[in-house]
Design a protein around this motif. Structure first.
Motif, PDB file in Angstrom:
ATOM      1  N   LEU A  59      34.779  34.741  31.670  1.00 50.55           N
ATOM      2  CA  LEU A  59      34.607  33.806  32.779  1.00 50.55           C
ATOM      3  C   LEU A  59      35.957  33.661  33.467  1.00 50.55           C
ATOM      4  O   LEU A  59      36.849  32.962  32.979  1.00 50.55           O
ATOM      5  CB  LEU A  59      34.109  32.455  32.261  1.00 50.55           C
ATOM      6  CG  LEU A  59      33.847  31.362  33.310  1.00 50.55           C
ATOM      7  CD1 LEU A  59      32.793  31.806  34.311  1.00 50.55           C
ATOM      8  CD2 LEU A  59      33.428  30.064  32.622  1.00 50.55           C
ATOM      9  N   ALA A  60      36.110  34.347  34.595  1.00 55.30           N
ATOM     10  CA  ALA A  60      37.390  34.376  35.300  1.00 55.30           C
ATOM     11  C   ALA A  60      37.134  34.537  36.787  1.00 55.30           C
ATOM     12  O   ALA A  60      36.042  34.923  37.212  1.00 55.30           O
ATOM     13  CB  ALA A  60      38.265  35.520  34.784  1.00 55.30           C
ATOM     14  N   TYR A  61      38.145  34.249  37.578  1.00 57.71           N
ATOM     15  CA  TYR A  61      38.003  34.372  39.028  1.00 57.71           C
ATOM     16  C   TYR A  61      37.816  35.829  39.447  1.00 57.71           C
ATOM     17  O   TYR A  61      38.429  36.739  38.868  1.00 57.71           O
ATOM     18  CB  TYR A  61      39.232  33.814  39.729  1.00 57.71           C
ATOM     19  CG  TYR A  61      39.398  32.316  39.620  1.00 57.71           C
ATOM     20  CD1 TYR A  61      38.299  31.462  39.653  1.00 57.71           C
ATOM     21  CD2 TYR A  61      40.658  31.749  39.508  1.00 57.71           C
ATOM     22  CE1 TYR A  61      38.451  30.082  39.572  1.00 57.71           C
ATOM     23  CE2 TYR A  61      40.829  30.374  39.428  1.00 57.71           C
ATOM     24  CZ  TYR A  61      39.711  29.547  39.454  1.00 57.71           C
ATOM     25  OH  TYR A  61      39.887  28.191  39.371  1.00 57.71           O
ATOM     26  N   SER A  62      37.018  36.028  40.482  1.00 56.50           N
ATOM     27  CA  SER A  62      36.774  37.383  41.002  1.00 56.50           C
ATOM     28  C   SER A  62      37.899  37.841  41.921  1.00 56.50           C
ATOM     29  O   SER A  62      37.971  39.023  42.278  1.00 56.50           O
ATOM     30  CB  SER A  62      35.443  37.427  41.758  1.00 56.50           C
ATOM     31  OG  SER A  62      35.458  36.514  42.847  1.00 56.50           O
ATOM     32  N   GLU A  63      38.769  36.891  42.311  1.00 55.23           N
ATOM     33  CA  GLU A  63      39.920  37.216  43.137  1.00 55.23           C
ATOM     34  C   GLU A  63      41.164  36.545  42.572  1.00 55.23           C
ATOM     35  O   GLU A  63      41.061  35.560  41.833  1.00 55.23           O
ATOM     36  CB  GLU A  63      39.716  36.737  44.584  1.00 55.23           C
ATOM     37  CG  GLU A  63      38.595  37.432  45.324  1.00 55.23           C
ATOM     38  CD  GLU A  63      38.469  36.882  46.738  1.00 55.23           C
ATOM     39  OE1 GLU A  63      38.572  37.669  47.690  1.00 55.23           O
ATOM     40  OE2 GLU A  63      38.281  35.650  46.870  1.00 55.23           O
ATOM     41  N   VAL A  64      42.327  37.076  42.949  1.00 52.15           N
ATOM     42  CA  VAL A  64      43.605  36.515  42.502  1.00 52.15           C
ATOM     43  C   VAL A  64      44.463  36.199  43.719  1.00 52.15           C
ATOM     44  O   VAL A  64      44.738  37.088  44.535  1.00 52.15           O
ATOM     45  CB  VAL A  64      44.380  37.503  41.601  1.00 52.15           C
ATOM     46  CG1 VAL A  64      45.678  36.863  41.116  1.00 52.15           C
ATOM     47  CG2 VAL A  64      43.528  37.974  40.443  1.00 52.15           C
ATOM     48  N   PRO A  65      44.913  34.967  43.878  1.00 51.11           N
ATOM     49  CA  PRO A  65      45.856  34.662  44.961  1.00 51.11           C
ATOM     50  C   PRO A  65      47.189  35.360  44.705  1.00 51.11           C
ATOM     51  O   PRO A  65      47.772  35.216  43.631  1.00 51.11           O
ATOM     52  CB  PRO A  65      46.009  33.135  44.884  1.00 51.11           C
ATOM     53  CG  PRO A  65      44.830  32.659  44.097  1.00 51.11           C
ATOM     54  CD  PRO A  65      44.526  33.763  43.130  1.00 51.11           C
ATOM     55  N   VAL A  66      47.660  36.107  45.669  1.00 51.24           N
ATOM     56  CA  VAL A  66      48.919  36.830  45.496  1.00 51.24           C
ATOM     57  C   VAL A  66      50.084  35.856  45.338  1.00 51.24           C
ATOM     58  O   VAL A  66      51.055  36.146  44.635  1.00 51.24           O
ATOM     59  CB  VAL A  66      49.148  37.804  46.666  1.00 51.24           C
ATOM     60  CG1 VAL A  66      50.547  38.412  46.615  1.00 51.24           C
ATOM     61  CG2 VAL A  66      48.102  38.920  46.632  1.00 51.24           C
TER      62      VAL A  66
END
Length: 252
Positions: free
Chosen positions: A157-164
């Motif tokens: 369960l983790a985010y599908s995107e990562v903020p740079v």
């Protein structure tokens, strides 16, 4: 606080024994640490606390508002909550949670009795991440890094995107923490997957080289990828951590 994704909620398992703080990884949630925390509680009697780090377990937009100091503050607050129980405190963490575990051990040698960093970030990288964080034209977000798991049918369960912006924060933090490992003097059980597609396995060796503890152990995992606490070796991790904490208590 609140508004967590289902399965990402903070957890606490009451136990009569010493305390264990369990910390999840970058863009991940407490879901990745639930099995380990439950096992340490049920099989060894530890009192276990699993916080959800700031900006995690809610939305990518919320994470983008946070940085290293926020994630560290979450871990710091949870550690001091456990310290108030008046019993020995151990810390274990996965990936960035392992990085925070190292940071806490370096900062609070009088509180922490021992640590188990799992696939921890400690300043050893292959260069790809550096290229991204230094690129002035980098996008605001990139695809997520979750679910690096060898076992079939298991999803993190983790985010599908990562903020740079957060990647830049964690890159700076892991480099700095890697340079402060010499402050760690408590017993350390390092756990590292031989095949890890997120954190380079050489991080385990840097931790071994950098810390000043007289009790340093290293366990290589042969059947798990990065999210090892959800992978094929999750039972082995729980057993080794529980055994290590118990032996450390006996030695004190």
């Amino acid at each position: 606080m609140g508004n967590y994704m289902e399965g990402a909620e903070p957890f606490e398992f009451d136990g009569d024994g010493p305390s264990v703080l369990v910390l999840h990884g970058f863009t991940g949630t407490t879901q990745s640490m639930h099995f380990l925390g439950k096992s340490l509680n049920e099989n060894y009697g530890f009192h276990v606390l699993g916080p959800c780090l700031a900006g995690h377990g809610t939305s990518v937009d919320e994470m983008a508002k946070t940085g290293y100091r926020d994630w560290m503050a979450s871990a710091d607050a949870a550690l001091h909550k456990l310290a108030k129980r008046g019993k020995p405190v151990f810390v274990t963490g996965l990936s960035m949670g392992g990085m925070l575990t190292l940071a806490l051990a370096a900062r609070y040698p009088d509180i922490i009795a021992g640590i188990v960093p799992i696939n921890a970030i400690a300043g050893e990288n292959d260069g790809g991440l550096a290229t991204l964080v230094l690129d002035p034209a980098a996008p605001d977000r990139i695809p997520g890094i979750g679910s690096d798991i060898k076992a079939s049918g298991v999803t993190e369960l983790a985010y599908s995107e990562v903020p740079v912006s957060c990647l830049r924060e964690v890159y700076l933090a892991q480099a700095a923490i890697g340079d402060t490992l010499y402050n760690i003097t408590c017993p350390v059980q390092i756990i590292q997957s031989r095949e890890d597609h997120v954190v380079h396995p050489s991080n385990a060796l840097r931790i071994m080289r950098g810390i000043k503890s007289s009790d340093i152990r290293l366990l290589w995992l042969d059947n798990s990828y990065h999210v090892a606490t959800l992978d094929n070796d999750k039972e082995l991790i729980a057993a080794r951590a529980g055994q290590f904490f118990g032996e450390t208590l006996c030695d004190q």
